[in-house]
Design a protein around this motif. Structure first.
Motif, PDB file in Angstrom:
ATOM      1  N   TYR A  65       0.833  -1.202   0.000  1.00  0.00           N
ATOM      2  CA  TYR A  65       0.000   0.000   0.000  1.00  0.00           C
ATOM      3  C   TYR A  65       0.872   1.259   0.000  1.00  0.00           C
ATOM      4  O   TYR A  65       0.647   2.180  -0.786  1.00  0.00           O
ATOM      5  CB  TYR A  65      -0.936   0.005   1.213  1.00  0.00           C
ATOM      6  CG  TYR A  65      -1.768   1.254   1.292  1.00  0.00           C
ATOM      7  CD1 TYR A  65      -2.968   1.344   0.599  1.00  0.00           C
ATOM      8  CD2 TYR A  65      -1.345   2.347   2.039  1.00  0.00           C
ATOM      9  CE1 TYR A  65      -3.726   2.502   0.658  1.00  0.00           C
ATOM     10  CE2 TYR A  65      -2.095   3.499   2.095  1.00  0.00           C
ATOM     11  CZ  TYR A  65      -3.280   3.570   1.409  1.00  0.00           C
ATOM     12  OH  TYR A  65      -4.027   4.722   1.460  1.00  0.00           O
ATOM     13  N   ASN A  66       1.879   1.292   0.881  1.00  0.00           N
ATOM     14  CA  ASN A  66       2.765   2.460   0.947  1.00  0.00           C
ATOM     15  C   ASN A  66       3.413   2.747  -0.399  1.00  0.00           C
ATOM     16  O   ASN A  66       3.429   3.886  -0.868  1.00  0.00           O
ATOM     17  CB  ASN A  66       3.857   2.253   2.000  1.00  0.00           C
ATOM     18  CG  ASN A  66       3.366   2.439   3.408  1.00  0.00           C
ATOM     19  OD1 ASN A  66       2.283   2.958   3.647  1.00  0.00           O
ATOM     20  ND2 ASN A  66       4.158   1.994   4.354  1.00  0.00           N
ATOM     21  N   ILE A  67       3.957   1.719  -1.021  1.00  0.00           N
ATOM     22  CA  ILE A  67       4.673   1.910  -2.284  1.00  0.00           C
ATOM     23  C   ILE A  67       3.731   2.409  -3.371  1.00  0.00           C
ATOM     24  O   ILE A  67       4.031   3.380  -4.077  1.00  0.00           O
ATOM     25  CB  ILE A  67       5.374   0.606  -2.706  1.00  0.00           C
ATOM     26  CG1 ILE A  67       6.539   0.317  -1.755  1.00  0.00           C
ATOM     27  CG2 ILE A  67       5.863   0.688  -4.152  1.00  0.00           C
ATOM     28  CD1 ILE A  67       7.115  -1.071  -1.869  1.00  0.00           C
ATOM     29  N   LEU A  68       2.579   1.756  -3.523  1.00  0.00           N
ATOM     30  CA  LEU A  68       1.634   2.163  -4.573  1.00  0.00           C
ATOM     31  C   LEU A  68       1.094   3.567  -4.318  1.00  0.00           C
ATOM     32  O   LEU A  68       0.943   4.360  -5.243  1.00  0.00           O
ATOM     33  CB  LEU A  68       0.499   1.152  -4.683  1.00  0.00           C
ATOM     34  CG  LEU A  68       0.906  -0.241  -5.177  1.00  0.00           C
ATOM     35  CD1 LEU A  68      -0.262  -1.206  -5.085  1.00  0.00           C
ATOM     36  CD2 LEU A  68       1.444  -0.178  -6.586  1.00  0.00           C
ATOM     37  N   ASN A  69       0.804   3.875  -3.064  1.00  0.00           N
ATOM     38  CA  ASN A  69       0.287   5.198  -2.724  1.00  0.00           C
ATOM     39  C   ASN A  69       1.337   6.272  -2.985  1.00  0.00           C
ATOM     40  O   ASN A  69       1.029   7.344  -3.494  1.00  0.00           O
ATOM     41  CB  ASN A  69      -0.170   5.214  -1.264  1.00  0.00           C
ATOM     42  CG  ASN A  69      -1.103   6.358  -0.957  1.00  0.00           C
ATOM     43  OD1 ASN A  69      -1.809   6.863  -1.831  1.00  0.00           O
ATOM     44  ND2 ASN A  69      -1.128   6.768   0.289  1.00  0.00           N
ATOM     45  N   GLU A  70       2.597   5.989  -2.642  1.00  0.00           N
ATOM     46  CA  GLU A  70       3.674   6.951  -2.870  1.00  0.00           C
ATOM     47  C   GLU A  70       3.921   7.181  -4.354  1.00  0.00           C
ATOM     48  O   GLU A  70       4.375   8.242  -4.749  1.00  0.00           O
ATOM     49  CB  GLU A  70       4.954   6.489  -2.182  1.00  0.00           C
ATOM     50  CG  GLU A  70       4.872   6.613  -0.680  1.00  0.00           C
ATOM     51  CD  GLU A  70       5.976   5.864   0.042  1.00  0.00           C
ATOM     52  OE1 GLU A  70       6.935   5.415  -0.617  1.00  0.00           O
ATOM     53  OE2 GLU A  70       5.863   5.713   1.260  1.00  0.00           O
ATOM     54  N   GLU A  71       3.626   6.166  -5.170  1.00  0.00           N
ATOM     55  CA  GLU A  71       3.757   6.314  -6.617  1.00  0.00           C
ATOM     56  C   GLU A  71       2.643   7.162  -7.208  1.00  0.00           C
ATOM     57  O   GLU A  71       2.674   7.484  -8.380  1.00  0.00           O
ATOM     58  CB  GLU A  71       3.731   4.941  -7.302  1.00  0.00           C
ATOM     59  CG  GLU A  71       4.981   4.133  -7.106  1.00  0.00           C
ATOM     60  CD  GLU A  71       4.874   2.752  -7.740  1.00  0.00           C
ATOM     61  OE1 GLU A  71       3.784   2.372  -8.236  1.00  0.00           O
ATOM     62  OE2 GLU A  71       5.887   2.041  -7.741  1.00  0.00           O
ATOM     63  N   GLY A  72       1.650   7.495  -6.390  1.00  0.00           N
ATOM     64  CA  GLY A  72       0.544   8.309  -6.872  1.00  0.00           C
ATOM     65  C   GLY A  72      -0.579   7.489  -7.485  1.00  0.00           C
ATOM     66  O   GLY A  72      -1.487   8.038  -8.107  1.00  0.00           O
ATOM     67  N   ARG A  73      -0.548   6.196  -7.287  1.00  0.00           N
ATOM     68  CA  ARG A  73      -1.593   5.341  -7.840  1.00  0.00           C
ATOM     69  C   ARG A  73      -2.799   5.356  -6.914  1.00  0.00           C
ATOM     70  O   ARG A  73      -2.674   5.567  -5.714  1.00  0.00           O
ATOM     71  CB  ARG A  73      -1.066   3.922  -8.008  1.00  0.00           C
ATOM     72  CG  ARG A  73       0.202   3.977  -8.821  1.00  0.00           C
ATOM     73  CD  ARG A  73       0.605   2.871  -9.683  1.00  0.00           C
ATOM     74  NE  ARG A  73      -0.225   1.784  -9.967  1.00  0.00           N
ATOM     75  CZ  ARG A  73       0.237   0.545 -10.076  1.00  0.00           C
ATOM     76  NH1 ARG A  73       1.510   0.303  -9.873  1.00  0.00           N
ATOM     77  NH2 ARG A  73      -0.565  -0.433 -10.384  1.00  0.00           N
ATOM     78  N   ILE A  74      -3.961   5.142  -7.477  1.00  0.00           N
ATOM     79  CA  ILE A  74      -5.182   5.076  -6.673  1.00  0.00           C
ATOM     80  C   ILE A  74      -5.293   3.647  -6.163  1.00  0.00           C
ATOM     81  O   ILE A  74      -5.516   2.710  -6.924  1.00  0.00           O
ATOM     82  CB  ILE A  74      -6.415   5.477  -7.497  1.00  0.00           C
ATOM     83  CG1 ILE A  74      -6.239   6.885  -8.030  1.00  0.00           C
ATOM     84  CG2 ILE A  74      -7.673   5.363  -6.648  1.00  0.00           C
ATOM     85  CD1 ILE A  74      -7.319   7.321  -8.996  1.00  0.00           C
ATOM     86  N   VAL A  75      -5.088   3.500  -4.868  1.00  0.00           N
ATOM     87  CA  VAL A  75      -5.006   2.177  -4.260  1.00  0.00           C
ATOM     88  C   VAL A  75      -5.874   2.131  -3.011  1.00  0.00           C
ATOM     89  O   VAL A  75      -6.106   3.153  -2.365  1.00  0.00           O
ATOM     90  CB  VAL A  75      -3.528   1.832  -3.926  1.00  0.00           C
ATOM     91  CG1 VAL A  75      -2.950   2.812  -2.947  1.00  0.00           C
ATOM     92  CG2 VAL A  75      -3.380   0.412  -3.448  1.00  0.00           C
ATOM     93  N   ALA A  76      -6.368   0.936  -2.702  1.00  0.00           N
ATOM     94  CA  ALA A  76      -7.141   0.729  -1.477  1.00  0.00           C
ATOM     95  C   ALA A  76      -6.539  -0.458  -0.734  1.00  0.00           C
ATOM     96  O   ALA A  76      -5.913  -1.330  -1.342  1.00  0.00           O
ATOM     97  CB  ALA A  76      -8.600   0.442  -1.823  1.00  0.00           C
ATOM     98  N   ALA A  77      -6.735  -0.471   0.583  1.00  0.00           N
ATOM     99  CA  ALA A  77      -6.262  -1.585   1.395  1.00  0.00           C
ATOM    100  C   ALA A  77      -7.332  -1.947   2.419  1.00  0.00           C
ATOM    101  O   ALA A  77      -7.915  -1.059   3.041  1.00  0.00           O
ATOM    102  CB  ALA A  77      -4.961  -1.227   2.101  1.00  0.00           C
TER     103      ALA A  77
END
Length: 171
Positions: A150-162
């Motif tokens: 989650y941290n990595i995807l969120n930091e990349e600016g991707r729309i992610v949910a956990a």
């Protein structure tokens, strides 16, 4: 003009003499050290340069998580930079109803990272079909790896949910 011709004529001799000096043992210089006072990677540390309003999981415990310096007990549901308490206490309680928020939120996250607790659990076909019907992809992993993903995807600016169960939860 004569001086230029003389310089051009002596250039090959100069190059040969430099090459000879390098080949003689004892005159070779050590290679420069590859160590530096700093690394370029020190300047590209994404984890420490996260904006304050962006969620970042910093730690997990048997019963909860630390997010942006605050401790949360129990299961959590994260969508982008929204953090909510989530009702399931064990993996068998994760149902389409417990994830029904994904029928109404926009934009739909591209991926749902499902933190299964201590161990990866197989996701039942009904839940998998529900998640696919929302337009999200599913990544089911243990909660420790789910927080990192989650941290990595969120930091990349991707729309992610956990959707995360505490790490101490096991089947």
């Amino acid at each position: 003009m004569a001086a230029r011709q003389k310089a051009v004529a002596t250039l090959p001799n100069l190059i040969r003499s430099i090459r000879k000096d390098r080949r003689r043992p004892g005159l070779s210089q050590p290679l420069p050290s590859l160590r530096r006072a700093f690394s370029l990677y020190d300047q590209i540390n994404l984890i420490d340069n996260v904006p304050e309003d962006q969620l970042r999981f910093q730690w997990y415990t048997e019963t909860g998580f630390t997010v942006n310096g605050l401790d949360y007990e129990g299961s959590l549901l994260c969508v982008g930079d929204l953090l909510m308490s989530w009702s399931p206490k064990k993996f068998s309680e994760i149902t389409p109803e417990s994830l029904s928020i994904f029928q109404i939120i926009r934009p739909i996250p591209e991926i749902l990272v499902l933190g299964c607790g201590r161990y990866i659990e197989p996701v039942n076909p009904e839940l998998r079909q529900f998640i696919r019907s929302t337009g999200m992809k599913l990544e089911a992993v243990d909660s420790r790896n789910a927080t990192s993903t989650y941290n990595i995807l969120n930091e990349e600016g991707r729309i992610v949910a956990a959707a995360l169960l505490p790490y101490g939860v096991s089947s």
